[in-house]
Design a protein around this motif. Structure first.
Motif, PDB file in Angstrom:
ATOM      1  N   MET A   1       1.037  -1.526  -0.509  1.00 19.48           N
ATOM      2  CA  MET A   1       0.025   0.040  -0.268  1.00 19.48           C
ATOM      3  C   MET A   1       0.920   1.287  -0.029  1.00 19.48           C
ATOM      4  N   PRO A   2       0.532   2.182  -1.115  1.00 20.16           N
ATOM      5  CA  PRO A   2       1.738   3.286  -0.859  1.00 20.16           C
ATOM      6  C   PRO A   2       1.263   4.530   0.655  1.00 20.16           C
ATOM      7  N   HIS A   3       2.266   4.724   0.563  1.00 14.59           N
ATOM      8  CA  HIS A   3       2.315   5.898   1.624  1.00 14.59           C
ATOM      9  C   HIS A   3       1.976   7.296   1.839  1.00 14.59           C
ATOM     10  N   GLN A   4       0.566   7.055   2.405  1.00 11.95           N
ATOM     11  CA  GLN A   4      -0.243   8.975   2.397  1.00 11.95           C
ATOM     12  C   GLN A   4       0.682   9.399   3.571  1.00 11.95           C
ATOM     13  N   PRO A   5       0.920  10.865   2.639  1.00 12.82           N
ATOM     14  CA  PRO A   5       1.445  11.502   4.128  1.00 12.82           C
ATOM     15  C   PRO A   5       0.042  11.640   5.140  1.00 12.82           C
ATOM     16  N   THR A   6      -0.015  11.878   6.046  1.00 13.04           N
ATOM     17  CA  THR A   6      -0.941  12.518   7.627  1.00 13.04           C
ATOM     18  C   THR A   6      -1.029  14.084   7.256  1.00 13.04           C
ATOM     19  N   SER A   7      -2.264  14.304   7.574  1.00  7.65           N
ATOM     20  CA  SER A   7      -2.800  16.051   7.761  1.00  7.65           C
ATOM     21  C   SER A   7      -3.222  15.615   9.177  1.00  7.65           C
ATOM     22  N   PRO A   8      -3.010  16.968   9.754  1.00 10.97           N
ATOM     23  CA  PRO A   8      -3.664  17.703  11.202  1.00 10.97           C
ATOM     24  C   PRO A   8      -5.152  17.217  11.456  1.00 10.97           C
ATOM     25  N   HIS A   9      -5.829  17.470   9.667  1.00 13.71           N
ATOM     26  CA  HIS A   9      -6.970  18.225   9.493  1.00 13.71           C
ATOM     27  C   HIS A   9      -7.124  16.141   8.335  1.00 13.71           C
ATOM     28  N   PRO A  10      -7.939  15.557   8.666  1.00 16.42           N
ATOM     29  CA  PRO A  10      -8.505  14.826   8.250  1.00 16.42           C
ATOM     30  C   PRO A  10      -9.569  15.285   6.905  1.00 16.42           C
ATOM     31  N   GLY A  11      -8.938  14.701   5.365  1.00 19.57           N
ATOM     32  CA  GLY A  11      -9.581  14.759   4.299  1.00 19.57           C
ATOM     33  C   GLY A  11      -8.822  16.155   3.376  1.00 19.57           C
ATOM     34  N   ILE A  12      -7.669  16.999   4.077  1.00 15.78           N
ATOM     35  CA  ILE A  12      -6.901  17.606   3.672  1.00 15.78           C
ATOM     36  C   ILE A  12      -5.762  16.894   3.144  1.00 15.78           C
ATOM     37  N   VAL A  13      -5.192  17.358   1.903  1.00 21.60           N
ATOM     38  CA  VAL A  13      -4.056  16.808   1.230  1.00 21.60           C
ATOM     39  C   VAL A  13      -3.346  17.742   1.639  1.00 21.60           C
ATOM     40  N   PRO A  14      -1.607  17.700   2.713  1.00 17.31           N
ATOM     41  CA  PRO A  14      -0.538  18.033   2.110  1.00 17.31           C
ATOM     42  C   PRO A  14      -0.023  18.718   0.786  1.00 17.31           C
ATOM     43  N   PRO A  15       0.380  19.558   0.927  1.00 26.00           N
ATOM     44  CA  PRO A  15       1.052  20.312  -0.471  1.00 26.00           C
ATOM     45  C   PRO A  15       1.593  19.152  -1.199  1.00 26.00           C
ATOM     46  N   PRO A  16       2.663  19.065  -2.524  1.00 30.02           N
ATOM     47  CA  PRO A  16       3.640  18.163  -2.644  1.00 30.02           C
ATOM     48  C   PRO A  16       4.440  18.095  -1.743  1.00 30.02           C
ATOM     49  N   THR A  17       4.963  16.908  -1.978  1.00 27.64           N
ATOM     50  CA  THR A  17       6.945  16.979  -1.763  1.00 27.64           C
ATOM     51  C   THR A  17       7.437  17.672  -2.385  1.00 27.64           C
ATOM     52  N   ARG A  18       8.944  17.699  -1.856  1.00 26.99           N
ATOM     53  CA  ARG A  18      10.046  18.308  -3.143  1.00 26.99           C
ATOM     54  C   ARG A  18       9.680  17.096  -4.125  1.00 26.99           C
ATOM     55  N   HIS A  19       9.522  15.731  -3.699  1.00 26.56           N
ATOM     56  CA  HIS A  19       9.983  14.549  -5.254  1.00 26.56           C
ATOM     57  C   HIS A  19       8.313  15.028  -6.012  1.00 26.56           C
ATOM     58  N   GLN A  20       7.303  14.820  -5.544  1.00 28.90           N
ATOM     59  CA  GLN A  20       6.194  14.403  -6.079  1.00 28.90           C
ATOM     60  C   GLN A  20       6.045  15.729  -6.941  1.00 28.90           C
ATOM     61  N   LEU A  21       6.123  17.189  -6.501  1.00 34.08           N
ATOM     62  CA  LEU A  21       6.208  18.502  -7.672  1.00 34.08           C
ATOM     63  C   LEU A  21       7.372  18.520  -7.952  1.00 34.08           C
ATOM     64  N   ALA A  22       9.142  18.611  -8.159  1.00 36.04           N
ATOM     65  CA  ALA A  22       9.561  17.516  -9.044  1.00 36.04           C
ATOM     66  C   ALA A  22       8.749  16.741 -10.156  1.00 36.04           C
ATOM     67  N   LEU A  23       8.553  15.727 -10.306  1.00 35.71           N
ATOM     68  CA  LEU A  23       7.364  14.898 -11.327  1.00 35.71           C
ATOM     69  C   LEU A  23       6.567  15.549 -11.854  1.00 35.71           C
ATOM     70  N   MET A  24       5.832  15.988 -11.007  1.00 36.13           N
ATOM     71  CA  MET A  24       4.447  17.238 -11.738  1.00 36.13           C
ATOM     72  C   MET A  24       5.555  17.670 -12.921  1.00 36.13           C
ATOM     73  N   ILE A  25       6.348  18.863 -12.074  1.00 36.59           N
ATOM     74  CA  ILE A  25       7.093  20.056 -13.554  1.00 36.59           C
ATOM     75  C   ILE A  25       6.674  18.339 -14.492  1.00 36.59           C
ATOM     76  N   TRP A  26       7.766  18.044 -14.266  1.00 34.37           N
ATOM     77  CA  TRP A  26       8.995  17.218 -15.258  1.00 34.37           C
ATOM     78  C   TRP A  26       7.632  17.144 -16.517  1.00 34.37           C
ATOM     79  N   LEU A  27       6.648  16.093 -15.813  1.00 34.34           N
ATOM     80  CA  LEU A  27       5.545  15.824 -16.306  1.00 34.34           C
ATOM     81  C   LEU A  27       5.292  16.881 -17.066  1.00 34.34           C
ATOM     82  N   ALA A  28       4.426  18.254 -16.799  1.00 31.64           N
ATOM     83  CA  ALA A  28       4.018  19.501 -17.547  1.00 31.64           C
ATOM     84  C   ALA A  28       4.842  20.130 -18.418  1.00 31.64           C
ATOM     85  N   VAL A  29       6.432  20.187 -18.129  1.00 28.85           N
ATOM     86  CA  VAL A  29       7.368  20.621 -19.341  1.00 28.85           C
ATOM     87  C   VAL A  29       7.702  20.810 -19.790  1.00 28.85           C
ATOM     88  N   PHE A  30       7.958  18.667 -20.077  1.00 29.81           N
ATOM     89  CA  PHE A  30       8.821  18.089 -21.066  1.00 29.81           C
ATOM     90  C   PHE A  30       7.989  17.526 -22.161  1.00 29.81           C
TER      91      PHE A  30
END
Length: 86
Positions: A1-30
């Motif tokens: 099962m993939p690790h899901q970041p925990t949030s102090p407020h259930p149902g609220i997704v925290p901002p992307p990690t540095r690695h997630q953001l890097a992947l998202m930017i690469w997926l958009a820029v390339f």
């Protein structure tokens, strides 16, 4: 099962990690730069390197920031908040 970041407020997704953001930017820029080069490659090839880079970034950055990144953020949230498959 993939690790899901925990949030102090259930149902609220925290901002992307540095690695997630890097992947998202690469997926958009390339693909954006690839398409721009395929469509305007001949014309861009006639420009000096600095001017070509200026044109590419002037076109690509708004497409990525305003067009693609919001969709990638929504997809990420959907992935992180979907019920676990059993």
């Amino acid at each position: 099962m993939p690790h899901q970041p925990t949030s102090p407020h259930p149902g609220i997704v925290p901002p992307p990690t540095r690695h997630q953001l890097a992947l998202m930017i690469w997926l958009a820029v390339f693909p954006t730069l690839t398409i721009i080069n395929l469509v305007f490659g001949q014309w861009l090839g006639t420009l000096p390197t600095v001017l070509r880079t200026l044109v590419l970034t002037t076109v690509a950055v708004p497409i990525v920031i305003y067009g693609l990144m919001p969709h990638l953020h929504r997809i990420r949230i959907r992935i992180l908040t979907r019920p676990a498959l059993r």
